[in-house]
Design a protein around this motif. Structure first.
Motif, mmCIF file in Angstrom:
data_model
loop_
_atom_site.group_PDB
_atom_site.id
_atom_site.type_symbol
_atom_site.label_atom_id
_atom_site.label_comp_id
_atom_site.label_asym_id
_atom_site.label_seq_id
_atom_site.Cartn_x
_atom_site.Cartn_y
_atom_site.Cartn_z
ATOM 1 N N HIS A 567 1.207 -1.644 -0.540
ATOM 2 C CA HIS A 567 0.186 0.284 0.132
ATOM 3 C C HIS A 567 0.681 1.302 -0.363
ATOM 4 N N GLU A 568 2.268 1.137 0.943
ATOM 5 C CA GLU A 568 2.868 2.220 0.866
ATOM 6 C C GLU A 568 3.527 2.790 0.054
ATOM 7 N N GLU A 571 0.708 4.021 -2.735
ATOM 8 C CA GLU A 571 -0.048 5.472 -2.717
ATOM 9 C C GLU A 571 1.083 6.400 -3.420
ATOM 10 N N LYS A 587 1.490 -0.836 -10.359
ATOM 11 C CA LYS A 587 0.884 -1.909 -9.102
ATOM 12 C C LYS A 587 1.114 -2.943 -8.804
ATOM 13 N N ASN A 621 3.105 8.247 3.273
ATOM 14 C CA ASN A 621 2.268 7.120 3.045
ATOM 15 C C ASN A 621 1.528 5.901 4.079
#
Length: 704
Positions: A567-568, A571, A587, A621
């Motif tokens: 996720h970090e 983002e 991604k 993030n």
């Protein structure tokens, strides 16, 4: 002559401490409240004539770790090296057993605050009785007050009372109820009284410059102004003809001033007023005359120091127009010059400077203490400035660290070869020297770790590494060993964790290395280097309780990603790519569960923008449930062995609030039912561990 060591026993912060000093400049590094001021006071009791000859000590001066202080001694002892042949210096020369000549180059001077003879005799007599007990001893000790103590100044003693066995033998073993006979003088151990005509306080020069000292008043004072001391005696070297011309000019000038019409009007007015008040019979005759000194010595002493700002060329003003920092800088320079040039009648010169950073700008701190040369003066500086510590030779540094009811003293260069000392000194710049002040240290080898680890710790646990006294230091390409060897039982007794990579291959490698592609060759070489690095580092840290290495399987970026932190990175993609297709492609790879896909992609991103830049973007993030890789969690826990319950409880409450606000957290329902209201710190910690057994903070607590 210079001070080579100072031993402090049972005095204020210091239960059992020994300082090692070198010629020239020495630095005392320590956090607030670690005892730097008390150290200076102990030194001043021994050598500073500004303090009363016999200091009165109080109950509160005994170290608190003693518990019951009665019967114990306070001992301050200084050792001198390189004594000269003068009588004043040689009265300090130590005597060795069986050697009446002793050591003419080494001397000692001690202050003992101890029970008076009759009480020491009582303790000895009781220790000789057959039925002695600790409880019976306490009955004698309960009678003692500080009024039953005496202060003794002795020289030539050889006893090192920082040694527990020496203390027990010659002062007393309170647990075994054994006390020495005070009729045995033990002069080789305790020393002897100085001859009446000699006082150490009068034979050495000592100036103490406290942190907030008003040096402006010292520079105005006749007795404390070093400029006057520098000028004293110079009138004797001025040619007679020049002296005569100057004195004639002064006399003429005095006559001219006295004969001014304005002066005569004032004189006549005063004379008339007095005569009218008391009459001519009793009224004194009055005159007003100029009295500019016509004596060369007084003329030179009337000279004042004028100063100007280097940015304001052409203007000069009085010393009090300067800032406190400027005045302090000038005073320090004058005092050093005075000691180096003038004080030839003293056997030693000492300059004690408390926290010069209180008034001196950081760049001046570094320059002043890096460039100053001392031949006749020993300088001891206390500081918590990294700028001063970065230019300090670690061979002349003593580190103070707060322990439980006492201060611990470390010498970072103790038992280190000169080669390793030099390497460490080159490395400790103003940023990295903060490791000397820390309660625990984590060494890393890259910008990414330096940026992200403190940020993720703050975000996940709600406290910063600085708050818990842990310094994270980027070693870069220097190599861990040059700095890590400072942390050792002989030197700095603080935990130091080393974080490095094993660099295992993120792609499968053929059994036959000859079949490697170019990328696989690179991965294989890194893997071999990582294994060799681990073998050497493990060997280096072996049998050192204060060093512990921790390894990532791959590299920091790969391990951080593969611990569920896609996720970090995802983002952060819009900061890296402009096109949506590139973002979507990256991604997908970052979210892949295979290290051969996700790992390759994250390293590609790091190569594209730089590891440091990528870390800065990812840091924005981070969230409370960012997962800290286990090897990092263990490393920080090792460096945080000192952590107190208040900090642990604070983190537990922070985690509870964060979990209770996130419906998607596995512990959300548990958090809503948990309350720490009315519970003390230990109860908060215990309940947190029981309620959240798999939480990151619970793991951290177990690692502690």
């Amino acid at each position: 002559m210079h001070i080579s060591s100072l031993s402090i026993r049972n005095f204020r912060n210091f239960y059992n401490s020994k300082f090692i000093f070198k010629k020239g400049i020495n630095t005392i590094i320590g956090e607030n409240g670690s005892g730097k001021t008390n150290l200076f006071f102990a030194l001043r009791v021994l050598i500073d004539d500004k303090l009363p000859r016999y200091i009165r000590f109080y109950e509160s001066d005994f170290n608190r770790s003693l518990g019951k202080w009665a019967g114990h001694w306070m001992i301050l002892a200084v050792t001198f090296e390189e004594l000269d042949a003068s009588e004043e210096a040689q009265v300090l020369a130590v005597q060795s057993s069986g050697d009446m000549e002793g050591n003419k180059n080494t001397g000692s001077y001690s202050v003992y605050f101890r029970p008076k003879y009759q009480f020491r005799k009582e303790l000895y007599d009781y220790s000789q009785t057959a039925g002695k007990t600790v409880e019976g001893l306490q009955l004698y000790l309960d009678k003692l007050t500080v009024d039953d103590y005496e202060t003794s100044y002795l020289c030539r003693g050889t006893g090192d009372f920082s040694d527990d066995e020496i203390y027990k033998k010659y002062v007393g073993d309170f647990e075994a109820v054994k006390f020495p006979n005070p009729d045995n003088k033990e002069e080789l151990i305790f020393g002897t009284f100085l001859p009446r005509e000699i006082s150490v306080h009068n034979e050495v020069s000592c100036t103490f410059i406290k942190a907030l000292r008003d040096v402006e008043s010292d520079l105005r004072s006749y007795s404390t102004n070093p400029l006057i001391n520098l000028l004293r005696g110079k009138e004797k070297t001025v040619e007679i003809s020049k002296q005569t011309d100057i004195i004639k000019s002064i006399d003429k000038l005095n006559d001219q001033i006295s004969s001014l019409k304005e002066v005569k009007e004032v004189k006549d007015g005063i004379d008339k007023s007095i005569k009218e008040a008391v009459g001519t019979t009793y009224g004194p005759n009055i005159d007003v005359k100029s009295e500019l000194p016509n004596d060369m010595e007084k003329l030179l002493q009337s000279l004042k120091l004028w100063v100007g700002d280097p940015d304001e060329e052409g203007y000069m003003g009085k010393i009090w127009e300067l800032s406190l920092g400027g005045a302090n800088m000038i005073y320090l320079s004058l005092k050093l010059l005075e000691y180096e040039k003038i004080r030839t009648d003293r056997i030693a010169n000492f300059l004690l400077i408390e926290e010069p950073e209180a008034h001196i700008h950081t760049h001046i701190q570094k320059t002043l203490f890096d460039n100053v040369q001392t031949n006749k003066t020993q300088v001891i500086i206390s500081t918590h400035s990294t700028h001063i510590s970065s230019v300090s030779r670690i061979s002349s540094v003593n580190i103070l660290s707060r322990g439980k009811k006492q201060t611990l003293v470390y010498q970072p260069a103790n038992n280190l070869d000169d080669e390793y000392i030099t390497r460490a000194e080159r490395y400790l710049d103003a940023i990295r020297s903060n490791l000397l002040f820390a309660k625990g240290v984590v060494l890393v080898e890259g910008d990414a770790e330096q940026i992200l680890i403190p940020q993720m710790f703050k975000k996940v646990f709600g406290i910063s590494l600085d708050e818990i006294g842990v310094s994270l230091v980027n070693i870069g390409s220097t190599g861990f060993k040059n700095v890590a060897r400072l942390f050792h039982n002989d030197r700095i007794k603080k935990n130091c964790a080393i974080l490095t990579d094993l660099d295992a291959s993120i792609v499968d490698l053929p059994a036959n290395e000859n079949e490697d592609s170019t990328y696989q060759k690179h991965c294989r070489a890194s893997q071999v280097s990582g294994a060799e690095r681990k073998e050497k580092l493990d060997k280096f840290c072996k049998n050192n309780d204060f060093l512990n290495p921790f390894y990532s399987d791959y590299t920091f970026e790969v391990d951080f990603l593969m611990n569920g932190n896609s996720h970090e990175f995802v983002e952060s993609l819009d900061e890296i790519f402009k096109q949506q297709a590139a973002i979507d492609s990256s991604k997908k790879k970052l979210q892949d569960k295979s290290v051969s896909v996700a790992g390759v992609e994250v390293l590609r991103l790091a190569d594209k923008k730089g590891k440091g830049w990528l870390a800065l973007v990812v840091a924005d993030n981070l969230v409370y449930n960012t997962y800290i890789p286990d090897y990092i969690l263990r490393a920080v826990a090792f460096a945080s062995a000192h952590l107190n319950n208040a900090t642990k409880a604070k983190t537990a409450k922070y985690r509870l609030r964060k979990i209770g606000r996130s419906k998607f957290d596995e512990y959300f329902e548990t958090a809503k039912k948990t309350s720490f209201k009315g519970k003390d710190d230990q109860e908060v910690i215990d309940e947190y561990v029981a309620s959240f057994p798999n939480d990151q903070f619970t793991k951290f607590l177990w690692y502690l």
